[in-house]
Design a protein around this motif. Structure first.
Motif, PDB file in Angstrom:
ATOM      1  N   GLY A 116      44.136  35.754  34.585  1.00  0.00           N
ATOM      2  CA  GLY A 116      43.163  36.619  35.239  1.00  0.00           C
ATOM      3  C   GLY A 116      42.751  36.087  36.596  1.00  0.00           C
ATOM      4  O   GLY A 116      42.575  36.854  37.549  1.00  0.00           O
ATOM      5  N   LEU A 117      42.618  34.767  36.707  1.00  0.00           N
ATOM      6  CA  LEU A 117      42.282  34.176  37.999  1.00  0.00           C
ATOM      7  C   LEU A 117      43.402  34.382  39.010  1.00  0.00           C
ATOM      8  O   LEU A 117      43.156  34.590  40.194  1.00  0.00           O
ATOM      9  CB  LEU A 117      41.987  32.686  37.842  1.00  0.00           C
ATOM     10  CG  LEU A 117      40.658  32.335  37.180  1.00  0.00           C
ATOM     11  CD1 LEU A 117      40.560  30.829  36.997  1.00  0.00           C
ATOM     12  CD2 LEU A 117      39.499  32.845  38.000  1.00  0.00           C
ATOM     13  N   MET A 118      44.640  34.342  38.550  1.00  0.00           N
ATOM     14  CA  MET A 118      45.764  34.589  39.454  1.00  0.00           C
ATOM     15  C   MET A 118      45.757  36.020  39.971  1.00  0.00           C
ATOM     16  O   MET A 118      46.097  36.269  41.128  1.00  0.00           O
ATOM     17  CB  MET A 118      47.086  34.306  38.740  1.00  0.00           C
ATOM     18  CG  MET A 118      47.444  32.876  38.665  1.00  0.00           C
ATOM     19  SD  MET A 118      49.169  32.764  38.223  1.00  0.00           S
ATOM     20  CE  MET A 118      49.132  31.459  37.067  1.00  0.00           C
ATOM     21  N   LEU A 119      45.375  36.951  39.142  1.00  0.00           N
ATOM     22  CA  LEU A 119      45.304  38.343  39.576  1.00  0.00           C
ATOM     23  C   LEU A 119      44.204  38.543  40.609  1.00  0.00           C
ATOM     24  O   LEU A 119      44.312  39.414  41.472  1.00  0.00           O
ATOM     25  CB  LEU A 119      45.058  39.262  38.381  1.00  0.00           C
ATOM     26  CG  LEU A 119      46.211  39.411  37.401  1.00  0.00           C
ATOM     27  CD1 LEU A 119      45.784  40.251  36.213  1.00  0.00           C
ATOM     28  CD2 LEU A 119      47.410  40.041  38.096  1.00  0.00           C
ATOM     29  N   GLN A 130      43.366  36.477  42.950  1.00  0.00           N
ATOM     30  CA  GLN A 130      43.608  35.714  44.176  1.00  0.00           C
ATOM     31  C   GLN A 130      43.674  36.611  45.415  1.00  0.00           C
ATOM     32  O   GLN A 130      43.335  36.194  46.501  1.00  0.00           O
ATOM     33  CB  GLN A 130      44.908  34.917  44.083  1.00  0.00           C
ATOM     34  CG  GLN A 130      44.835  33.751  43.147  1.00  0.00           C
ATOM     35  CD  GLN A 130      43.936  32.651  43.672  1.00  0.00           C
ATOM     36  OE1 GLN A 130      43.879  32.408  44.858  1.00  0.00           O
ATOM     37  NE2 GLN A 130      43.239  32.003  42.770  1.00  0.00           N
ATOM     38  N   GLY A 131      44.120  37.847  45.269  1.00  0.00           N
ATOM     39  CA  GLY A 131      44.261  38.730  46.414  1.00  0.00           C
ATOM     40  C   GLY A 131      43.001  39.516  46.722  1.00  0.00           C
ATOM     41  O   GLY A 131      43.005  40.356  47.608  1.00  0.00           O
ATOM     42  N   THR A 132      41.916  39.272  46.037  1.00  0.00           N
ATOM     43  CA  THR A 132      40.704  40.045  46.244  1.00  0.00           C
ATOM     44  C   THR A 132      39.648  39.216  46.964  1.00  0.00           C
ATOM     45  O   THR A 132      39.891  38.084  47.359  1.00  0.00           O
ATOM     46  CB  THR A 132      40.130  40.525  44.894  1.00  0.00           C
ATOM     47  OG1 THR A 132      39.750  39.396  44.136  1.00  0.00           O
ATOM     48  CG2 THR A 132      41.150  41.336  44.115  1.00  0.00           C
ATOM     49  N   ALA A 133      38.475  39.778  47.102  1.00  0.00           N
ATOM     50  CA  ALA A 133      37.373  39.085  47.781  1.00  0.00           C
ATOM     51  C   ALA A 133      36.796  37.958  46.930  1.00  0.00           C
ATOM     52  O   ALA A 133      35.961  37.195  47.404  1.00  0.00           O
ATOM     53  CB  ALA A 133      36.281  40.081  48.123  1.00  0.00           C
ATOM     54  N   VAL A 134      37.233  37.834  45.695  1.00  0.00           N
ATOM     55  CA  VAL A 134      36.746  36.784  44.802  1.00  0.00           C
ATOM     56  C   VAL A 134      37.461  35.463  45.070  1.00  0.00           C
ATOM     57  O   VAL A 134      36.995  34.406  44.649  1.00  0.00           O
ATOM     58  CB  VAL A 134      36.934  37.235  43.332  1.00  0.00           C
ATOM     59  CG1 VAL A 134      36.409  36.204  42.358  1.00  0.00           C
ATOM     60  CG2 VAL A 134      36.271  38.571  43.098  1.00  0.00           C
ATOM     61  N   ALA A 135      38.561  35.500  45.808  1.00  0.00           N
ATOM     62  CA  ALA A 135      39.393  34.319  46.029  1.00  0.00           C
ATOM     63  C   ALA A 135      38.619  33.120  46.581  1.00  0.00           C
ATOM     64  O   ALA A 135      38.836  32.000  46.109  1.00  0.00           O
ATOM     65  CB  ALA A 135      40.573  34.668  46.927  1.00  0.00           C
ATOM     66  N   PRO A 136      37.732  33.258  47.570  1.00  0.00           N
ATOM     67  CA  PRO A 136      37.019  32.059  48.056  1.00  0.00           C
ATOM     68  C   PRO A 136      36.182  31.375  46.972  1.00  0.00           C
ATOM     69  O   PRO A 136      36.028  30.158  46.990  1.00  0.00           O
ATOM     70  CB  PRO A 136      36.122  32.606  49.163  1.00  0.00           C
ATOM     71  CG  PRO A 136      36.774  33.843  49.615  1.00  0.00           C
ATOM     72  CD  PRO A 136      37.437  34.418  48.400  1.00  0.00           C
ATOM     73  N   PHE A 137      35.674  32.124  46.032  1.00  0.00           N
ATOM     74  CA  PHE A 137      34.888  31.528  44.956  1.00  0.00           C
ATOM     75  C   PHE A 137      35.775  30.818  43.944  1.00  0.00           C
ATOM     76  O   PHE A 137      35.366  29.844  43.325  1.00  0.00           O
ATOM     77  CB  PHE A 137      34.036  32.593  44.279  1.00  0.00           C
ATOM     78  CG  PHE A 137      33.098  33.273  45.226  1.00  0.00           C
ATOM     79  CD1 PHE A 137      32.001  32.583  45.743  1.00  0.00           C
ATOM     80  CD2 PHE A 137      33.301  34.582  45.611  1.00  0.00           C
ATOM     81  CE1 PHE A 137      31.139  33.183  46.622  1.00  0.00           C
ATOM     82  CE2 PHE A 137      32.440  35.198  46.494  1.00  0.00           C
ATOM     83  CZ  PHE A 137      31.362  34.505  47.011  1.00  0.00           C
TER      84      PHE A 137
END
Length: 48
Positions: free
Chosen positions: A31-34, A36-43
């Motif tokens: 789920g974290l890999m999915l 990665q391309g969103t705005a959640v990536a910096p967190f």
């Protein structure tokens, strides 16, 4: 979602409950890999 149910049925029928945490961690990392391309990536980068 069918795959998750099928995996849980396998774990329950074979009485291999030690696999449940392993599957949970694998699903969490997937789920974290999915994300990665969103705005959640910096967190996510701060976790590692």
């Amino acid at each position: 979602m069918d795959m998750v149910v099928e995996l849980w049925d396998f774990v329950a029928s074979r009485k291999k409950y030690w696999m449940a945490p392993v599957l949970g961690v694998m699903m969490l990392l997937g789920g974290l890999m999915l994300l990665q391309g969103t705005a959640v990536a910096p967190f996510i980068y701060t976790l590692f």
